[in-house]
Scaffold this motif. Structure first.
Motif, short mmCIF file in Angstrom:
data_model
loop_
_atom_site.label_atom_id
_atom_site.label_comp_id
_atom_site.label_asym_id
_atom_site.label_seq_id
_atom_site.Cartn_x
_atom_site.Cartn_y
_atom_site.Cartn_z
N UNK A 90 0.85 -1.19 0.00
CA UNK A 90 0.00 0.00 0.00
C UNK A 90 0.88 1.24 0.00
N UNK A 91 0.47 2.24 -0.76
CA UNK A 91 1.22 3.49 -0.87
C UNK A 91 0.31 4.66 -0.54
N UNK A 92 0.81 5.58 0.28
CA UNK A 92 0.17 6.88 0.45
C UNK A 92 0.94 7.87 -0.40
N UNK A 93 0.26 8.53 -1.32
CA UNK A 93 0.88 9.54 -2.18
C UNK A 93 0.44 10.93 -1.75
N UNK A 141 6.90 9.53 8.39
CA UNK A 141 7.08 8.20 7.80
C UNK A 141 7.91 7.30 8.70
N UNK A 142 8.81 7.88 9.46
CA UNK A 142 9.54 7.17 10.53
C UNK A 142 10.09 5.82 10.12
N UNK A 143 10.96 5.81 9.14
CA UNK A 143 11.63 4.58 8.74
C UNK A 143 11.00 3.86 7.57
N UNK A 144 9.80 4.21 7.19
CA UNK A 144 9.20 3.63 5.99
C UNK A 144 9.81 4.28 4.76
N UNK A 145 9.94 3.54 3.66
CA UNK A 145 10.56 4.13 2.47
C UNK A 145 9.72 5.28 1.92
N UNK A 146 10.40 6.36 1.60
CA UNK A 146 9.76 7.53 0.99
C UNK A 146 10.39 7.73 -0.39
N UNK A 147 9.56 7.65 -1.42
CA UNK A 147 9.99 7.85 -2.80
C UNK A 147 9.50 9.22 -3.26
N UNK A 182 0.64 5.62 8.87
CA UNK A 182 0.91 4.48 9.76
C UNK A 182 0.48 3.16 9.15
N UNK A 183 -0.52 3.18 8.28
CA UNK A 183 -1.02 1.94 7.69
C UNK A 183 -0.42 1.66 6.31
N UNK A 184 0.35 2.59 5.76
CA UNK A 184 0.95 2.41 4.43
C UNK A 184 2.30 1.70 4.54
N UNK A 185 2.65 1.01 3.48
CA UNK A 185 3.97 0.37 3.42
C UNK A 185 5.04 1.34 2.93
N UNK A 186 4.62 2.37 2.20
CA UNK A 186 5.57 3.34 1.65
C UNK A 186 4.84 4.64 1.37
#
Length: 312
Positions: free
Chosen positions: A6-9, A157-163, A134-138
């Motif tokens: 899951x991605x939050x954009x 994002x606290x450690x989750x990958x941010x593109x 919090x519920x997104x993977x990236x």
């Protein structure tokens, strides 16, 4: 590896107008030509591409209270994206209008996007956004966000990958304060030059060196009909695309690449997916392609294997 990532954009979803003059352009005169209008924006285009590659996506943007807002809303829904955007009834929906001559060269562009600077930073403070992160993977974002908003987004994002997508040469520099916290930045050559703060004649390996020294761990650089560059901690490489990769096709490349990375592919394999998605976006001529697995496999078969770039 994630089966259904899951991605939050967060970023731009706006009206794109592209006008082309028929014949020679005559300044200060009425020129015959054509005008096309569609919903675009770097992060919207990229997320749409990622969703077509099996990702679940939600989008936070802002728009006005006009009829164009309805057009944007319908496009987000049609792309199977959950819409977390906020509407400002007293504002106009952002848009980007470009005029090109008969040969495709830019005459002038007009970006009416002040609402993003005004409203997006405040939206990132919403509890609903913190919950979505919090519920997104990236997280996927573009440089339509101010640097302060990007810094807050990365912290949440606290450690989750941010593109991130550079969006334009002028806006690319907004990414500078957070380069060390980003998993990857997607940019064209002009945006890479601006972000690396180097001259137009700088060699590929030197651009990558400068971006790495600035803290960027991974990146992808497109160059119209030139090679697509990729680099990460494993090294640098290039892929020569069978077709020119620019504008919305470059965004499609970014989205498909991110989707593949979240499925556990290496950047070299993921970027081949991205190039294939860009080819299909070009062939669809701006329409949302209805693709089968066989369609994608056929496109992927045309993408050459990555070639290593020697670094200094």
């Amino acid at each position: 590896m994630m089966n259904s990532p899951t991605i939050l954009a967060v970023g731009g979803a706006y009206i794109e107008r592209r006008g082309q003059v028929s014949g020679a352009f005559v300044p200060a005169a009425s020129n015959p030509g054509t005008m096309r209008e569609a919903v675009g924006g770097a992060v919207f285009n990229a997320l749409s591409s990622a969703v077509r590659r099996g990702v679940s996506g939600s989008l936070l943007s802002v728009r006005g209270g006009d009829v164009l807002a309805d057009t944007v809303s319908r496009a987000i829904t049609a792309a199977s994206i959950a819409d977390l955007s906020v509407v400002f009834l007293d504002r106009t929906t952002p848009s980007n209008t470009v005029l090109i001559d008969g040969d495709g060269a830019l005459i002038v562009g007009l970006a009416d996007m002040a609402l993003y600077d005004l409203a997006l930073p405040k939206q990132i403070r919403r509890a609903k956004v913190r919950e979505a992160i919090s519920t997104a993977d990236a997280v996927l974002c573009d440089a339509n966000l101010l640097s302060t908003a990007l810094e807050r987004l990365v912290a949440l994002a606290a450690g989750k990958p941010v593109f991130a997508l550079a969006a334009s040469p002028d806006k690319a520099v907004r990414l500078a304060p957070v380069l060390g916290s980003l998993a990857m930045v997607f940019m064209n050559r002009h945006e890479a030059l601006a972000l690396a703060d180097v001259g137009i004649d700088t060699a590929e390996r030197d651009i990558i060196d400068c971006l790495r020294r600035a803290g960027l761990k991974g990146g992808v650089v497109t160059a119209d009909d030139g090679p697509v560059l990729g680099f990460d901690e494993a090294g640098a490489f290039s892929i020569l695309p069978p077709k020119k990769v620019a504008d919305g096709a470059a965004d499609a490349l970014a989205g498909a690449t991110v989707a593949a990375l979240l499925r556990g592919l290496t950047l070299r394999a993921a970027l081949r997916d991205g190039v294939a998605a860009a080819m299909l976006a070009i062939e669809s001529a701006g329409l949302v392609p209805v693709l089968t697995a066989a369609d994608f496999a056929d496109a992927l078969a045309l993408v050459p294997e990555p070639q290593k770039i020697g670094m200094s």
